[in-house]
Design a protein around this motif. Structure first.
Motif, mmCIF file in Angstrom:
data_model
loop_
_atom_site.group_PDB
_atom_site.id
_atom_site.type_symbol
_atom_site.label_atom_id
_atom_site.label_comp_id
_atom_site.label_asym_id
_atom_site.label_seq_id
_atom_site.Cartn_x
_atom_site.Cartn_y
_atom_site.Cartn_z
ATOM 1 N N ASP A 262 0.824 -1.207 0.000
ATOM 2 C CA ASP A 262 0.000 0.000 0.000
ATOM 3 C C ASP A 262 0.859 1.259 0.000
ATOM 4 N N ARG A 263 1.860 1.284 0.864
ATOM 5 C CA ARG A 263 2.691 2.498 0.993
ATOM 6 C C ARG A 263 3.606 2.683 -0.207
ATOM 7 N N LEU A 264 4.094 1.590 -0.790
ATOM 8 C CA LEU A 264 4.999 1.686 -1.929
ATOM 9 C C LEU A 264 4.313 2.388 -3.100
ATOM 10 N N PHE B 41 12.047 -4.746 -2.123
ATOM 11 C CA PHE B 41 13.057 -4.893 -3.169
ATOM 12 C C PHE B 41 12.550 -5.703 -4.361
ATOM 13 N N LEU B 42 11.634 -6.644 -4.118
ATOM 14 C CA LEU B 42 11.089 -7.432 -5.219
ATOM 15 C C LEU B 42 9.971 -6.692 -5.957
ATOM 16 N N ALA B 43 9.308 -5.765 -5.266
ATOM 17 C CA ALA B 43 8.119 -5.130 -5.852
ATOM 18 C C ALA B 43 8.407 -3.813 -6.563
ATOM 19 N N TYR B 44 9.390 -3.039 -6.102
ATOM 20 C CA TYR B 44 9.562 -1.695 -6.658
ATOM 21 C C TYR B 44 9.895 -1.718 -8.150
ATOM 22 N N SER B 45 10.533 -2.777 -8.616
ATOM 23 C CA SER B 45 10.908 -2.852 -10.034
ATOM 24 C C SER B 45 9.695 -2.918 -10.956
ATOM 25 N N GLY C 112 21.058 9.943 -15.023
ATOM 26 C CA GLY C 112 21.898 8.762 -15.167
ATOM 27 C C GLY C 112 21.835 7.768 -14.026
ATOM 28 N N ALA C 113 20.949 7.981 -13.069
ATOM 29 C CA ALA C 113 20.832 7.050 -11.950
ATOM 30 C C ALA C 113 20.197 5.743 -12.418
ATOM 31 N N THR C 114 20.567 4.659 -11.756
ATOM 32 C CA THR C 114 19.928 3.371 -12.051
ATOM 33 C C THR C 114 18.545 3.338 -11.390
ATOM 34 N N ASN C 115 17.753 2.343 -11.765
ATOM 35 C CA ASN C 115 16.428 2.204 -11.151
ATOM 36 C C ASN C 115 16.543 2.089 -9.631
ATOM 37 N N ARG C 116 17.529 1.323 -9.183
ATOM 38 C CA ARG C 116 17.722 1.124 -7.743
ATOM 39 C C ARG C 116 18.118 2.427 -7.061
ATOM 40 N N GLN C 117 19.041 3.162 -7.650
ATOM 41 C CA GLN C 117 19.483 4.426 -7.056
ATOM 42 C C GLN C 117 18.358 5.449 -7.019
ATOM 43 N N ALA C 118 17.564 5.493 -8.076
ATOM 44 C CA ALA C 118 16.468 6.453 -8.138
ATOM 45 C C ALA C 118 15.360 6.124 -7.141
ATOM 46 N N SER C 119 15.302 4.866 -6.727
ATOM 47 C CA SER C 119 14.224 4.432 -5.832
ATOM 48 C C SER C 119 14.640 4.371 -4.368
ATOM 49 N N LEU D 222 3.788 9.946 -5.176
ATOM 50 C CA LEU D 222 4.240 11.231 -4.637
ATOM 51 C C LEU D 222 5.624 11.625 -5.159
ATOM 52 N N THR D 223 6.458 10.639 -5.439
ATOM 53 C CA THR D 223 7.856 10.925 -5.807
ATOM 54 C C THR D 223 8.172 10.588 -7.265
#
Length: 245
Positions: free
Chosen positions: A138-140, A233-237, A158-165, A146-147
């Motif tokens: 829910d919060r993710l 970590f599994l869901a944000y992608s 140039g940030a990676t998906n992980r860095q941006a998240s 929002l972001t």
């Protein structure tokens, strides 16, 4: 305790039900349905566990725990409808936490691998982890909405998906752990946990009851954090795979 006494416990629901009806809050039906379901489900599981205890078959109560995990994962998946493979993500996190918990309990001789210990302790762990996973899903999604522009800006630089998240993941995990963190801060001062209270009522020494409760509390907190992190970590992608920008 008689069934009449158990039914009398529903009297505690009378005031909030009346207030909900009087103030037209629209939660009377949901409260009543939830109370009845809890009563019926707990009575059924009580008889099932009694049967399991009587035959002392590890494979049987292990299967019951697996069913509990499947049900919990399915419940979490309803909150994770916006994410790819939400059921699989929730199931993976719950199963990992359960296997880790049981391994520590058995290897360090905290409890024996018997139904009377493993089933109730696993139920508490799975239930708490289920709540944390639902909060993460829910919060993710809220934090992403929002972001989104900030994440897009980082990707453009140039940030990676992980860095941006990073901030997205950090805020989500912190929010999911708030109930557990606050409960840990006040345990023993404001609240006496259920397992400890039950053991004391049953006649156990308060010190022994506290030791078992500490095992549950610490395992519960660790696994809640673990499941929240795994799911996050599994869901944000999914946001990037679905091109939700």
């Amino acid at each position: 305790m008689s069934y009449a006494a158990l039914l009398a416990a529903f009297l505690f629901m009378a005031i909030p039900l009346w207030l909900s009806y009087k103030q037209k809050l629209g939660i009377s039906r949901e409260m009543l349905n939830a109370s009845i379901r809890a009563f019926v489900q707990l009575m059924i599981i009580g008889y099932i566990i009694t049967f399991v205890f009587s035959i002392e078959a590890p494979i049987l109560f292990s299967l019951i725990i697996l069913v509990m995990i499947l049900i919990a994962a399915k419940t979490c998946a309803k909150r994770g409808g916006s994410f790819n493979y939400s059921f699989q993500i929730a199931f993976t996190a719950l199963l990992t936490a359960e296997m880790l918990s049981v391994s520590i309990w058995v290897l360090f001789d905290i409890v024996e691998y018997e139904a009377q210990y493993i089933l109730p302790m696993s139920g508490m762990i799975i239930g708490s982890s289920m709540v944390a996973i639902s909060l993460v899903f829910d919060r993710l999604k809220r934090e992403f909405d929002l972001t989104k522009e900030l994440i897009m800006g980082k990707l453009a630089l140039g940030a990676t998906n992980r860095q941006a998240s990073q901030e997205l993941i950090e805020a989500t995990v912190k929010a999911a752990l708030i109930p557990n963190v606050e409960a840990m801060k006040t345990i023993g001062l404001v609240q006496l946990p259920g397992m400890m209270t039950g053991a004391i009522i049953a006649g156990s020494s308060p010190v022994i009851a506290v030791k078992y409760q500490l095992v549950i509390v610490l395992t519960n907190f660790g696994n809640t954090a673990l499941t929240a992190i795994i799911v996050c970590f599994l869901a944000y992608s999914s946001f990037f795979k679905q091109k939700m920008f």
